[in-house]
Design an enzyme around this catalytic site. Structure first.
Site, short mmCIF file in Angstrom:
data_model
loop_
_atom_site.label_atom_id
_atom_site.label_comp_id
_atom_site.label_asym_id
_atom_site.label_seq_id
_atom_site.Cartn_x
_atom_site.Cartn_y
_atom_site.Cartn_z
N PRO A 1 8.67 -4.02 11.06
CG PRO A 1 8.12 -5.49 12.70
CD PRO A 1 7.93 -3.90 12.40
CD GLN A 2 4.50 -4.73 10.58
OE1 GLN A 2 5.27 -3.88 10.37
NE2 GLN A 2 3.80 -5.01 11.94
CD GLU B 1 -6.12 1.25 10.85
OE1 GLU B 1 -4.93 1.35 10.42
OE2 GLU B 1 -7.05 2.10 10.14
CB THR B 2 -6.61 2.48 17.19
OG1 THR B 2 -6.58 3.38 16.35
CG2 THR B 2 -5.90 2.59 18.58
CB CYS C 1 -0.99 0.10 1.31
SG CYS C 1 0.00 -0.20 2.74
#
Length: 419
Positions: free
Chosen positions: A113-114, A190-191, A50
């Site tokens: 890290p993703q 989301e959080t 993204c």
């Protein structure tokens, strides 16, 4: 062979441009194959997330301009659409960029890290599409190793820099073992979803999700082995919670001082850790004045995050030093690859000379020449033929005043200066 990288990312291109040139995972096999069909494109890896689209290639030195034309054509965009947002790296700069991406130094969240997992997925896609060769394969493996070294040798990933992760890290400081704790999460956005996942990954005993829409709470709860309740059920479950994290869009507080006092009484003053991420706040500020309540608001977390970001920036400087060294190492490996075809040609030539000389020696033996004389002749012939062309070139270099060739010969054959 020439290494090149073309790309756009969150720093160079707005989201509507990134969307135009993104590759869905289902598109990648066909995209890799069609780009690789060009004979000048020797190896290809495409990374698409993204936040970035990047094409890593090994190309013929003069033939990398086809990549941009292909990219526009593949996405059915007018030529030049991407140009104002594009970065283009070659050789050492391309190597360094990949290593920085793998280490999270080029990410929106420094050190995240993703991206390493996403790079590994891109590598696997190229491997499956047969567009990965020796050079890019070795480069990506090297980048993975560098990322591991940076994670091990620096503090780049030690400090939380997201609100959700910071909240969970604070909880771990207060409750040494989350396996004995219950969390009550208010909201299902989301959080809160990120908080739930972080808590679940850290082995928390139980998670309760409270939300105005019970169905949404239930959908999140099933992902983390939790339990869903409506907001109206909060008072009945608050005393169960060791950890409370709230993030809703409510314009009025959801938890008041009275409700928390009643919960503490039921808990016999056992402490509660609370994080209010909402703006406006979900938990009345007066709750923080109660004994046995540890209440943090979003501003408290931002201070922690900024401190941790500085820690990551310091670690990033160490990471850059590691990367500089590893870029040099990989370039040295690339240079050794340039020697491979030369070595192979020298060996092929020597073997051809050896074959013809041996055939001649066998004929001499068959014709009655004494074995010792045939062996002596074979050794002399081999020596003369193997050294003829190098000797001729060295003599010629004296006329051409190419002293560097004589120096190279001394080094190549390890010839010491006479004492």
């Amino acid at each position: 062979m020439h290494l090149v990288t073309y790309g756009i990312n969150h720093n160079t291109a707005p989201v509507h441009i990134r969307e135009l040139f993104a590759f869905d995972a289902s598109m990648l096999p066909a995209a890799l194959s069609t780009l690789h069909e060009d004979d000048s494109i020797l190896e290809v890896v495409i990374l698409s997330t993204c936040n970035r689209t990047e094409i890593y290639c090994c190309v013929d030195a003069e033939s990398d301009n086809q990549i941009l034309a292909w990219l526009h054509q593949y996405h059915q965009q007018e030529d030049g659409t991407i140009t104002p947002y594009l970065y283009h790296y070659q050789q050492a700069d391309a190597i360094r960029h990949l290593m920085r991406v793998a280490c999270g130094l080029d990410s929106m969240v420094l050190g995240e890290p993703q991206i390493l997992g996403q790079l590994k997925d891109a590598y696997s896609q190229s491997l499956n599409a047969n567009t990965l060769g020796k050079s890019l394969g070795r480069l990506f493996q090297h980048a993975f190793a560098v990322a591991k070294q940076v994670r091990t040798d620096t503090a780049i990933g030690n400090s939380p820099v997201s609100v959700a992760f910071a909240a969970v890290s604070l909880a771990k400081q207060i409750f040494s073992d989350l396996a004995d704790s219950t969390a009550l999460l208010i909201g299902a956005g989301e959080t809160i979803e990120l908080v739930a996942r972080h808590l679940y990954d850290n082995g928390i005993k139980r998670i309760i999700i409270a939300n105005r829409t019970i169905e949404r709470a239930h959908n999140l709860a099933t992902q983390v082995d939790g339990y869903a309740i409506s907001l109206s059920e909060l008072p009945a479950h608050l005393a169960e919670a060791d950890i409370v994290v709230s993030s809703t869009a409510s314009q009025l507080p959801i938890l008041g001082k009275g409700a928390v006092e009643r919960a503490l009484k039921i808990r016999k003053r056992k402490p509660i850790f609370m994080v209010d991420i909402a703006v406006p706040r979900d938990i009345e500020a007066e709750v923080g004045l109660l004994d046995d309540i540890y209440l943090y608001c979003v501003d408290d977390l931002k201070e922690i995050i900024e401190e941790n970001l500085q820690s990551r920036r310091d670690a990033a400087l160490q990471a850059e030093e590691i990367i500089d060294t590893q870029v040099d190492h990989f370039q040295a490996w690339l240079r050794t690859q340039d020697a491979v075809p030369v070595i192979r040609a020298i060996r092929d030539n020597a073997e051809e000379i050896s074959k013809h000389s041996l055939e001649r020696a066998i004929k001499q033996l068959e014709q009655g020449m004494p074995a010792e004389q045939a062996m002596t002749e074979l050794a002399r012939t081999l020596t003369n033929r193997l050294l003829h062309e190098p000797s001729r070139q060295l003599r010629q270099s004296g006329f051409d005043e190419e002293g560097h060739l004589l120096s190279a010969a001394r080094r190549l054959f390890n010839i010491k200066d006479p004492k």
